[in-house]
Write an enzyme that holds these catalytic residues in place. Structure first.
Site, PDB file in Angstrom:
ATOM      1  N   GLN A  92      26.417  45.504  39.229  1.00  0.00           N
ATOM      2  CA  GLN A  92      27.702  45.158  39.845  1.00  0.00           C
ATOM      3  C   GLN A  92      28.838  45.877  39.120  1.00  0.00           C
ATOM      4  OE1 GLN A  92      27.798  40.618  40.784  1.00  0.00           O
ATOM      5  NE2 GLN A  92      26.259  40.899  39.198  1.00  0.00           N
ATOM      6  N   HIS A 110      28.985  47.684  43.534  1.00  0.00           N
ATOM      7  CA  HIS A 110      30.429  47.468  43.659  1.00  0.00           C
ATOM      8  C   HIS A 110      31.218  48.750  43.407  1.00  0.00           C
ATOM      9  CE1 HIS A 110      29.894  42.840  42.993  1.00  0.00           C
ATOM     10  NE2 HIS A 110      29.574  43.229  44.213  1.00  0.00           N
ATOM     11  N   CYS A 118      38.781  58.811  49.935  1.00  0.00           N
ATOM     12  CA  CYS A 118      39.912  58.975  50.855  1.00  0.00           C
ATOM     13  C   CYS A 118      39.794  57.929  51.961  1.00  0.00           C
ATOM     14  CB  CYS A 118      39.907  60.385  51.446  1.00  0.00           C
ATOM     15  SG  CYS A 118      41.187  60.616  52.691  1.00  0.00           S
ATOM     16  N   CYS A 121      39.480  60.011  55.535  1.00  0.00           N
ATOM     17  CA  CYS A 121      38.266  60.725  55.978  1.00  0.00           C
ATOM     18  C   CYS A 121      36.995  60.221  55.315  1.00  0.00           C
ATOM     19  CB  CYS A 121      38.421  62.237  55.765  1.00  0.00           C
ATOM     20  SG  CYS A 121      38.312  62.761  54.034  1.00  0.00           S
ATOM     21  N   LEU A 204      24.911  35.057  28.188  1.00  0.00           N
ATOM     22  CA  LEU A 204      25.403  34.211  27.096  1.00  0.00           C
ATOM     23  C   LEU A 204      25.128  32.751  27.394  1.00  0.00           C
ATOM     24  CD1 LEU A 204      28.912  35.331  25.766  1.00  0.00           C
ATOM     25  CD2 LEU A 204      26.689  35.466  24.632  1.00  0.00           C
ATOM     26  N   GLU A 205      25.219  32.413  28.692  1.00  0.00           N
ATOM     27  CA  GLU A 205      25.023  31.016  29.106  1.00  0.00           C
ATOM     28  C   GLU A 205      24.503  31.000  30.540  1.00  0.00           C
ATOM     29  OE1 GLU A 205      29.009  29.685  28.645  1.00  0.00           O
ATOM     30  OE2 GLU A 205      29.716  30.825  30.375  1.00  0.00           O
ATOM     31  N   ALA A 221      23.862  40.312  24.942  1.00  0.00           N
ATOM     32  CA  ALA A 221      22.936  41.237  25.616  1.00  0.00           C
ATOM     33  C   ALA A 221      22.328  42.244  24.647  1.00  0.00           C
ATOM     34  CB  ALA A 221      23.679  41.961  26.742  1.00  0.00           C
TER      35      ALA A 221
HETATM   36  C1  BJW Z   1      27.455  38.049  28.382  1.00  0.00           C
HETATM   37  C2  BJW Z   1      28.116  38.610  27.311  1.00  0.00           C
HETATM   38  C3  BJW Z   1      27.318  39.279  26.386  1.00  0.00           C
HETATM   39  C4  BJW Z   1      29.601  37.675  28.503  1.00  0.00           C
HETATM   40  N1  BJW Z   1      25.996  39.342  26.573  1.00  0.00           N
HETATM   41  N2  BJW Z   1      26.139  38.134  28.537  1.00  0.00           N
HETATM   42  C5  BJW Z   1      32.471  31.738  49.935  1.00  0.00           C
HETATM   43  C6  BJW Z   1      31.116  31.558  49.748  1.00  0.00           C
HETATM   44  C7  BJW Z   1      30.276  32.660  49.576  1.00  0.00           C
HETATM   45  C8  BJW Z   1      30.786  33.941  49.584  1.00  0.00           C
HETATM   46  C9  BJW Z   1      32.127  34.122  49.783  1.00  0.00           C
HETATM   47  C10 BJW Z   1      32.961  33.028  49.959  1.00  0.00           C
HETATM   48  N3  BJW Z   1      34.206  33.497  50.114  1.00  0.00           N
HETATM   49  C11 BJW Z   1      34.175  34.850  50.030  1.00  0.00           C
HETATM   50  C12 BJW Z   1      32.913  35.251  49.828  1.00  0.00           C
HETATM   51  C13 BJW Z   1      32.423  36.632  49.658  1.00  0.00           C
HETATM   52  C14 BJW Z   1      32.865  37.250  48.336  1.00  0.00           C
HETATM   53  C15 BJW Z   1      32.509  36.313  47.196  1.00  0.00           C
HETATM   54  O1  BJW Z   1      31.397  36.310  46.694  1.00  0.00           O
HETATM   55  N4  BJW Z   1      33.437  35.516  46.723  1.00  0.00           N
HETATM   56  C16 BJW Z   1      33.146  34.538  45.678  1.00  0.00           C
HETATM   57  C17 BJW Z   1      34.077  34.743  44.488  1.00  0.00           C
HETATM   58  C18 BJW Z   1      33.195  33.173  46.293  1.00  0.00           C
HETATM   59  N5  BJW Z   1      32.141  38.489  48.205  1.00  0.00           N
HETATM   60  C19 BJW Z   1      32.595  39.601  48.738  1.00  0.00           C
HETATM   61  O2  BJW Z   1      33.665  39.661  49.322  1.00  0.00           O
HETATM   62  C20 BJW Z   1      31.701  40.814  48.635  1.00  0.00           C
HETATM   63  N6  BJW Z   1      31.490  41.376  49.932  1.00  0.00           N
HETATM   64  C21 BJW Z   1      30.874  40.663  50.901  1.00  0.00           C
HETATM   65  O3  BJW Z   1      30.508  39.514  50.744  1.00  0.00           O
HETATM   66  O4  BJW Z   1      30.720  41.389  52.054  1.00  0.00           O
HETATM   67  C22 BJW Z   1      30.197  40.702  53.213  1.00  0.00           C
HETATM   68  C23 BJW Z   1      28.715  40.572  53.218  1.00  0.00           C
HETATM   69  C24 BJW Z   1      28.146  39.618  54.025  1.00  0.00           C
HETATM   70  C25 BJW Z   1      26.776  39.459  54.063  1.00  0.00           C
HETATM   71  C26 BJW Z   1      25.957  40.295  53.321  1.00  0.00           C
HETATM   72  C27 BJW Z   1      26.533  41.248  52.539  1.00  0.00           C
HETATM   73  C28 BJW Z   1      27.901  41.380  52.494  1.00  0.00           C
HETATM   74  C29 BJW Z   1      32.351  41.883  47.771  1.00  0.00           C
HETATM   75  C30 BJW Z   1      32.473  41.469  46.350  1.00  0.00           C
HETATM   76  C31 BJW Z   1      33.264  42.505  45.560  1.00  0.00           C
HETATM   77  C32 BJW Z   1      33.407  42.100  44.108  1.00  0.00           C
HETATM   78  N7  BJW Z   1      34.352  42.938  43.496  1.00  0.00           N
HETATM   79  C33 BJW Z   1      34.629  42.770  42.059  1.00  0.00           C
HETATM   80  C34 BJW Z   1      35.854  43.630  41.669  1.00  0.00           C
HETATM   81  C35 BJW Z   1      35.728  45.089  42.097  1.00  0.00           C
HETATM   82  C36 BJW Z   1      35.176  45.959  41.044  1.00  0.00           C
HETATM   83  C37 BJW Z   1      35.986  45.917  39.744  1.00  0.00           C
HETATM   84  O5  BJW Z   1      37.215  45.919  39.774  1.00  0.00           O
HETATM   85  O6  BJW Z   1      35.337  45.924  38.666  1.00  0.00           O
HETATM   86  O7  BJW Z   1      33.447  43.085  41.296  1.00  0.00           O
HETATM   87  S1  BJW Z   1      34.978  41.073  41.575  1.00  0.00           S
HETATM   88  C38 BJW Z   1      34.161  41.136  40.035  1.00  0.00           C
HETATM   89  O8  BJW Z   1      33.095  40.152  40.069  1.00  0.00           O
HETATM   90  C39 BJW Z   1      33.503  42.525  39.961  1.00  0.00           C
HETATM   91  C40 BJW Z   1      32.135  42.161  39.451  1.00  0.00           C
HETATM   92  O9  BJW Z   1      31.194  43.172  39.756  1.00  0.00           O
HETATM   93  C41 BJW Z   1      31.838  40.839  40.119  1.00  0.00           C
HETATM   94  C42 BJW Z   1      30.775  40.038  39.466  1.00  0.00           C
HETATM   95  O10 BJW Z   1      31.176  39.568  38.193  1.00  0.00           O
HETATM   96  P1  BJW Z   1      30.121  39.429  37.002  1.00  0.00           P
HETATM   97  O11 BJW Z   1      29.582  40.770  36.667  1.00  0.00           O
HETATM   98  O12 BJW Z   1      29.134  38.390  37.303  1.00  0.00           O
HETATM   99  O13 BJW Z   1      31.095  39.010  35.790  1.00  0.00           O
HETATM  100  P2  BJW Z   1      31.540  37.551  35.318  1.00  0.00           P
HETATM  101  O14 BJW Z   1      32.720  37.733  34.430  1.00  0.00           O
HETATM  102  O15 BJW Z   1      31.687  36.625  36.442  1.00  0.00           O
HETATM  103  O16 BJW Z   1      30.304  37.040  34.455  1.00  0.00           O
HETATM  104  C43 BJW Z   1      29.967  37.681  33.219  1.00  0.00           C
HETATM  105  C44 BJW Z   1      28.742  36.972  32.633  1.00  0.00           C
HETATM  106  O17 BJW Z   1      28.341  37.653  31.463  1.00  0.00           O
HETATM  107  C45 BJW Z   1      29.008  35.508  32.235  1.00  0.00           C
HETATM  108  O18 BJW Z   1      27.930  34.714  32.693  1.00  0.00           O
HETATM  109  C46 BJW Z   1      29.023  35.536  30.708  1.00  0.00           C
HETATM  110  O19 BJW Z   1      28.505  34.362  30.114  1.00  0.00           O
HETATM  111  C47 BJW Z   1      28.137  36.718  30.412  1.00  0.00           C
HETATM  112  N8  BJW Z   1      28.444  37.399  29.170  1.00  0.00           N
HETATM  113  N9  BJW Z   1      29.479  38.309  27.439  1.00  0.00           N
HETATM  114  C48 BJW Z   1      25.465  38.721  27.661  1.00  0.00           C
HETATM  115  N10 BJW Z   1      27.874  39.833  25.281  1.00  0.00           N
END
Ligand code: BJW
Length: 238
Positions: A92, A110, A118, A121, A204-205, A221
């Protein structure tokens, strides 16, 4: 049965490389408003602010290096393939630390911070410097249409067909450093479990998909991923 490993990574795998996670106490979304900075609507309203946010993260990425977890996953891919298994890493993360560590069977679901797209296009190009609203597309020549090649809320993630295809055949699945909050990635553990895979959470958790994991390992990690990778190889070699 041919061993088939699918790994999902999130921000936690890059945390020890100095890149912020999103939902931890001091995470990115505790300091910045995702509705303004990570949605197409936010970009339409204030593209300069969104460019500023991603330019700063691109600059941070230039200072970051892969950590021991990235290195272990790259070694695992090479060793797993050498034993005749199938391997896919779905991240992700928009950073390029898995690429730099050496993973090749890799989907950036992601998007990628070091690419720009763009809006007019659809052409995707490399982007290692700051983007601005003044930039022109090198393919179609339109001004003001370039955006980071990342997937914002409400947009379709990339490579899903390949990811779900691999999940359907997975014998092993691991989610590493992700909170399991964001869909569709949050559903991967359930999909792998439904396919009969042995599932493991490393973080982490505990995240939000806890009940779909057979095994868990909690800690940084850089410590737990190398140990787990070694155990996986021992298991398939046995
Ligand atoms: C450690 C550590 C260490 C710390 N060692 N571990 C209601 C219900 C269900 C879904 C939806 C809803 N309302 C809206 C939605 C859909 C929405 C969604 O999921 N929203 C939720 C928030 C509710 N999703 C979307 O819109 C996605 N598209 C979509 O659904 O399209 C339609 C579709 C339909 C059907 C099939 C398929 C598709 C798009 C999601 C885009 C996410 N974009 C982001 C930002 C853009 C990129 C960027 O700027 O970087 O992506 S958001 C952000 O969250 C980023 C990440 O990739 C993503 C995930 O986060 P991640 O990686 O899990 O990070 P954290 O911080 O949450 O967790 C870190 C973890 O690491 C923690 O557990 C820590 O404990 C741990 N940790 N240090 C090991 N040292």
């Amino acid at each position: 049965m041919r061993p088939s490993l699918v790994i999902l990574t999130g921000a936690g795998v890059s945390a020890e490389s100095g890149l912020g996670t999103f939902r931890d106490t001091d995470g990115v979304w505790s300091k910045f408003d995702w509705q303004k900075l990570a949605t197409p609507e936010g970009f339409a309203e204030d593209p300069a602010a969104v460019h500023g946010f991603y330019n700063a993260r691109r600059q941070g990425l230039a200072r970051a290096e892969p950590n021991a977890a990235h290195a272990a996953l790259a070694e695992l891919e090479a060793a797993w393939l050498a034993r005749g298994g199938d391997f896919l890493l779905v991240t992700q993360n928009i950073d390029d630390l898995h690429d730099r560590a050496g993973n090749r069977a890799l989907i950036h679901m992601h998007g990628e911070l070091l690419k720009a797209r763009c809006n007019a296009c659809g052409t995707v190009r490399d982007c290692h410097d700051d983007l601005s609203i003044a930039d022109s597309c090198t393919a179609c020549g339109r001004d003001g249409q370039m955006r980071p090649h990342v997937v914002w809320f409400g947009e379709m993630p990339l490579g899903l067909e390949q990811a779900y295809g691999a999940l359907e055949n997975a014998t092993h699945f691991a989610a590493i450093g992700t909170s399991g909050t964001v869909w569709p990635a949050a559903g991967f553990a359930e999909a792998a479990k439904a396919a009969g895979a042995r599932t493991c959470e490393l973080s982490l958790e505990a995240g939000e998909s806890g009940h779909f994991f057979d095994d868990t390992a909690y800690g940084p990690a850089s410590r737990i991923v190398p140990d787990w990778a070694k155990a996986m190889l021992d298991e398939v070699s046995a």
